[in-house]
Design a protein around this motif. Structure first.
Motif, PDB file in Angstrom:
ATOM      1  N   SER A   2       3.196  -2.628  14.913  1.00  0.00           N
ATOM      2  CA  SER A   2       4.068  -2.161  15.977  1.00  0.00           C
ATOM      3  C   SER A   2       5.408  -2.898  15.983  1.00  0.00           C
ATOM      4  O   SER A   2       6.176  -2.761  16.910  1.00  0.00           O
ATOM      5  CB  SER A   2       3.369  -2.344  17.315  1.00  0.00           C
ATOM      6  N   THR A   3       5.654  -3.681  14.952  1.00  0.00           N
ATOM      7  CA  THR A   3       6.915  -4.408  14.924  1.00  0.00           C
ATOM      8  C   THR A   3       8.078  -3.442  15.008  1.00  0.00           C
ATOM      9  O   THR A   3       8.179  -2.515  14.223  1.00  0.00           O
ATOM     10  CB  THR A   3       7.061  -5.190  13.606  1.00  0.00           C
ATOM     11  N   SER A  41       9.894  -9.077   8.006  1.00  0.00           N
ATOM     12  CA  SER A  41       8.471  -9.010   8.313  1.00  0.00           C
ATOM     13  C   SER A  41       7.697  -8.832   7.028  1.00  0.00           C
ATOM     14  O   SER A  41       8.212  -8.337   6.022  1.00  0.00           O
ATOM     15  CB  SER A  41       8.160  -7.888   9.303  1.00  0.00           C
ATOM     16  N   LEU A  42       6.441  -9.253   7.082  1.00  0.00           N
ATOM     17  CA  LEU A  42       5.624  -9.273   5.879  1.00  0.00           C
ATOM     18  C   LEU A  42       4.179  -9.081   6.291  1.00  0.00           C
ATOM     19  O   LEU A  42       3.668  -9.804   7.140  1.00  0.00           O
ATOM     20  CB  LEU A  42       5.822 -10.643   5.192  1.00  0.00           C
ATOM     21  N   GLN A  44       0.219  -8.320   4.566  1.00  0.00           N
ATOM     22  CA  GLN A  44      -0.511  -8.206   3.306  1.00  0.00           C
ATOM     23  C   GLN A  44      -1.983  -8.017   3.590  1.00  0.00           C
ATOM     24  O   GLN A  44      -2.480  -8.331   4.676  1.00  0.00           O
ATOM     25  CB  GLN A  44      -0.278  -9.418   2.405  1.00  0.00           C
ATOM     26  N   TYR A  45      -2.688  -7.492   2.608  1.00  0.00           N
ATOM     27  CA  TYR A  45      -4.123  -7.262   2.752  1.00  0.00           C
ATOM     28  C   TYR A  45      -4.729  -7.238   1.367  1.00  0.00           C
ATOM     29  O   TYR A  45      -4.138  -6.710   0.424  1.00  0.00           O
ATOM     30  CB  TYR A  45      -4.386  -5.925   3.453  1.00  0.00           C
ATOM     31  N   ILE A 241      -5.321   8.476   8.253  1.00  0.00           N
ATOM     32  CA  ILE A 241      -4.209   7.622   8.681  1.00  0.00           C
ATOM     33  C   ILE A 241      -4.420   7.131  10.099  1.00  0.00           C
ATOM     34  O   ILE A 241      -4.226   5.957  10.404  1.00  0.00           O
ATOM     35  CB  ILE A 241      -2.867   8.390   8.592  1.00  0.00           C
ATOM     36  N   GLU A 242      -4.818   8.028  10.983  1.00  0.00           N
ATOM     37  CA  GLU A 242      -4.956   7.663  12.387  1.00  0.00           C
ATOM     38  C   GLU A 242      -5.947   8.595  13.064  1.00  0.00           C
ATOM     39  O   GLU A 242      -6.083   9.757  12.674  1.00  0.00           O
ATOM     40  CB  GLU A 242      -3.581   7.725  13.081  1.00  0.00           C
ATOM     41  N   THR A 288      -6.948   4.303   3.738  1.00  0.00           N
ATOM     42  CA  THR A 288      -5.560   3.875   3.828  1.00  0.00           C
ATOM     43  C   THR A 288      -5.497   2.453   4.359  1.00  0.00           C
ATOM     44  O   THR A 288      -6.389   1.999   5.075  1.00  0.00           O
ATOM     45  CB  THR A 288      -4.749   4.754   4.798  1.00  0.00           C
ATOM     46  N   ILE A 289      -4.435   1.770   4.002  1.00  0.00           N
ATOM     47  CA  ILE A 289      -4.046   0.543   4.678  1.00  0.00           C
ATOM     48  C   ILE A 289      -2.857   0.910   5.561  1.00  0.00           C
ATOM     49  O   ILE A 289      -1.889   1.505   5.092  1.00  0.00           O
ATOM     50  CB  ILE A 289      -3.648  -0.552   3.666  1.00  0.00           C
ATOM     51  N   VAL A 290      -2.944   0.565   6.844  1.00  0.00           N
ATOM     52  CA  VAL A 290      -1.856   0.861   7.774  1.00  0.00           C
ATOM     53  C   VAL A 290      -1.315  -0.453   8.314  1.00  0.00           C
ATOM     54  O   VAL A 290      -1.949  -1.118   9.128  1.00  0.00           O
ATOM     55  CB  VAL A 290      -2.346   1.755   8.932  1.00  0.00           C
ATOM     56  N   PHE A 291      -0.142  -0.853   7.807  1.00  0.00           N
ATOM     57  CA  PHE A 291       0.439  -2.135   8.242  1.00  0.00           C
ATOM     58  C   PHE A 291       1.235  -1.979   9.529  1.00  0.00           C
ATOM     59  O   PHE A 291       1.812  -0.924   9.779  1.00  0.00           O
ATOM     60  CB  PHE A 291       1.350  -2.692   7.144  1.00  0.00           C
TER      61      PHE A 291
END
Lengths: 291, 291, 291, 291
Positions: A2-3, A41-42, A44-45, A241-242, A288-291
């Motif tokens: 949410s950044t 911002s960063l 990772q996973y 995705i969501e 998915t990865i959702v950052f």
């Protein structure tokens, strides 16, 4: 996830994935620092330290990004991608995704996207709305977006899809199916060369296919859901995705479930599109990865 | 559904169902008024005005209920049931359901029920805990509830179920499977003569069967759910009483999904048991009405 | 609260409140049965058996309601209201509330109401939109609703309110403040003779007054809320109809909190207006009963 | 915030804060790489690029951490802290926080913490439970945790706090007030030298002080909340760690609101304690950053 990243000028997003191993974060940070970038911002996973795959999304500020971009890509390729067997993509935050929205007759998902776009909530350019019906043309007009009515004549879906490809090719970076009630052919997916996001009007993997609210009613469920996912050749099986749900009761009939469902559908689809446009969503196999 | 009904002395609950037709509410109210009762709460639902089925839960205060009960049942039978082809049940709120809880090795659902019972949150008497393992005996002891360890010896489930029936027959009004990891036989369901509530560790009808959190992880879902339902001969197909979900992300591994799942499971099961004990849940084919 | 009541012809809603005592439900049911009505749904609530106040909402079907209405009101008055010291109101479900929506410059609450109205989700007639700014006129036009621009000239609010009263008197049954950024005078409230619903952009009673999202940010809250309430002379103190929240984090700036807030505001206001239009909300001192 | 970090051996957590400026992420990554560490997860946040403050939590694997720790701290001090005017703390993930839990007579928050600790969900050692009442001693005993009954004799709170400090000094890293119904003195906070987390039984900043559920009932709110926060000298004003709400209705009396509240309270407090024990919570003035 949410950044807020409201400033967009000279902001780059670097998305990488590679086999996990020590030193990736440091190597990426070092390259960005050397080219004069400042990390904002960063995320990772890693799917696992041993034999896993590593994913990172790095947003950084780089004065003069537009001019420097080829040099940045070159640096990432030679200093990072080659070394770590890395896939990467580099995007500029002030270059919004060009989007085509497909709709049929129901308006709730389409209008929510158009309205959020007008408010500046989603960093995208809506290039066009395509529909197999004329019904929603009047609703779209005030938003100043082209509306292309592509009917399916005599059941000839292939002809319609050919027309779609004419409209889309070279013009869009992503496609959103906003309750578009036609099945997308495998051929179209291969040809269009852009990711396709769909809103499925149920909580996948439950109630797949048509009539999900009737099925939910028959089963007596207490929550109604919706799922946004990438479209793949396997219908209803694309990476999620969501998702979200809303509470219902035995006293809600199918019409009311459908209305509640519409509220969840538009919320879920809008979030999925926003995250995709911000390069927050990375596909990884069936997930998915959702950052 | 959330009306507090903390006072229980001289409080009766009348649950009815019948083909829908005009005048049922008035007829029920009239009978209750004539026998000297005062209606405290009343919920009703019809599956449809034409050819539908009507359900009503009426809670009323009747001084001297214990003595008057046969007369009340007689009045309901002759003045309402016969006239409207009505099924009915009459319960006294100060007679809590007698409950047996089945568990295996995991404690979260069992302990939540024991703890809520001790706090007086659920109007039930817990007659016994039955487990195929000895592991949870120490946890149950401080609550002062009998713990019966009924192991399955040499895979002889029929022998174990025979032992269960010995313990249960005549002693309980309902059975709660609090993460009991054995399949209940159709024979047992027929013999036991009491409703059986199960907590399914997923959001039915998705992820049926074993390993739901691994399946959810593989599918990349963004919400983890749990479902409390009545047990029927069709595994995972019984009428749903309550469901809920919790938000998860790609970064949660299966162990973490399982922990989140445990929180949802115990909340959902406790609500379902409470509602059943308050006579709020009516089965109707494959679904439920929850007043 | 969620019972669908989609059929509206010949459907009446009787809302009553009176000192609690035995026999009210039966008496109401009897009267309805005698006049030929069939109860469709019935909700009741008492603030306490001893000395409490009783509230009931009864929906019933009565063939020929339009013609029979005076007789029904007469029966309720003489057989119920006089006997139980009862306040009551009788409405016909096919006579939607006539509504005026007040807005200023932000569109989210206004558009959500217009859109839900067009979809048939809220049983109301929107008689007019009134705004102290011209900005939203273009957005309202496609919905075919009159838009009255009543600017506040030289700070003369009294003149503006006089103009409002001219427009409203005799024409509306309720007023919705859809992010209308002017304080309503006590004089206006007395004169207008219709309930006024406001959406307060915070979780009352926290963060009252202006700038709630900045205040929430400063306080480091983890949830952002919105509250729909009836407007009374005491600002921010009116009876609450509905509230909801959305999860936020430290990384959300005030602009993002405001965007999240807009989503909650429009959802909460739309629900409150819908429930009011369905006669589900009863004011009781500083609180509400929502059936 | 939800990254599982279940492996703890040789895992270090570096928490930093400093004035924001370019190059911090790269510098930290470089130092960690040089000392042989491998970054597992990294979160950062800045209150603003210009004149803002930067916060970062970095988790990394370093073989032989226990022996290397002084060298690591030396490297961070000289290469990072001095250069960036940085505050930092370095913790080893296999050294759980030593925790004292304060309780009074209600058990729900205390038992939830004890139970989650036993399941291994929260990385802490519970050194002791302290209570001003004897009531909960039996409940705590099965968990094998010392229970110290420190009554307040003749209203002498200072004497009780002196006894508390005797028990706590040198023995704990944090204190959790699990519905401890005594006000903590400023003197105690200064002397104890460990952060104190409290669960406030309402949705701050609303309904501060005693009787929040009665206040909520009087105000007619539709959601009941709870707030976990650090205790400061200003009662009810400490930095918020976590909040949540549960939906209620007019029909819930104060006793029922209190029961719903207990469910929210224990969930919120357990999450706050878990996140603190994982070094995810950084205090920043009146707010917190929760990674």
């Amino acid at each position: 996830m949410s950044t807020p990243e409201t400033q967009t000028h000279d902001i780059a997003r670097l998305i990488i994935s590679c086999p996990d191993q020590p030193g990736i974060v440091a190597a990426v940070s070092e390259v960005i620092a050397e080219i004069g970038g400042n990390i904002i911002s960063l995320d990772q996973y890693s799917t696992g330290v041993e034999g896993g795959r590593f994913f990172q999304r790095t947003v950084f500020h780089l004065p003069g990004l537009a001019a420097a971009r080829p040099a940045v890509e070159q640096a990432v390729q030679t200093r990072l991608a080659d070394r770590f067997s890395m896939d990467f993509s580099l995007t500029a935050a002030d270059q919004p995704k060009r989007v085509a929205i497909f709709a049929s007759k129901t308006d709730h998902c389409l209008l929510d996207l158009l309205w959020r776009h007008r408010r500046g909530e989603i960093p995208m350019d809506i290039a066009m709305v395509i529909s197999n019906h004329a019904d929603l043309a009047e609703d779209v007009r005030p938003f100043g977006i082209p509306y292309f009515h592509v009917p399916i004549v005599n059941g000839d879906k292939a002809a319609a899809e050919a027309k779609h490809l004419e409209l889309l090719t070279g013009n869009v970076d992503m496609i959103v199916l906003a309750r578009y009630m036609q099945i997308i052919s495998e051929h179209f997916l291969e040809q269009v060369g852009a990711p396709v996001i769909n809103i499925h009007h149920s909580f996948l993997p439950a109630f797949i296919g048509a009539g999900p609210y009737q099925k939910a009613k028959d089963r007596g469920v207490k929550l109604i859901g919706a799922t946004a996912h990438y479209v793949t050749r396997d219908l209803d099986e694309g990476p999620i995705i969501e998702q979200d749900v809303i509470r219902v009761s035995h006293s809600d009939d199918v019409a009311q479930l459908t209305r509640f469902g519409a509220d969840v559908e538009r919320a879920v689809l809008s979030r999925a599109v926003k995250w995709h446009c911000e390069d927050r969503v990375i596909r990884s196999g069936s997930t998915t990865i959702v950052f």
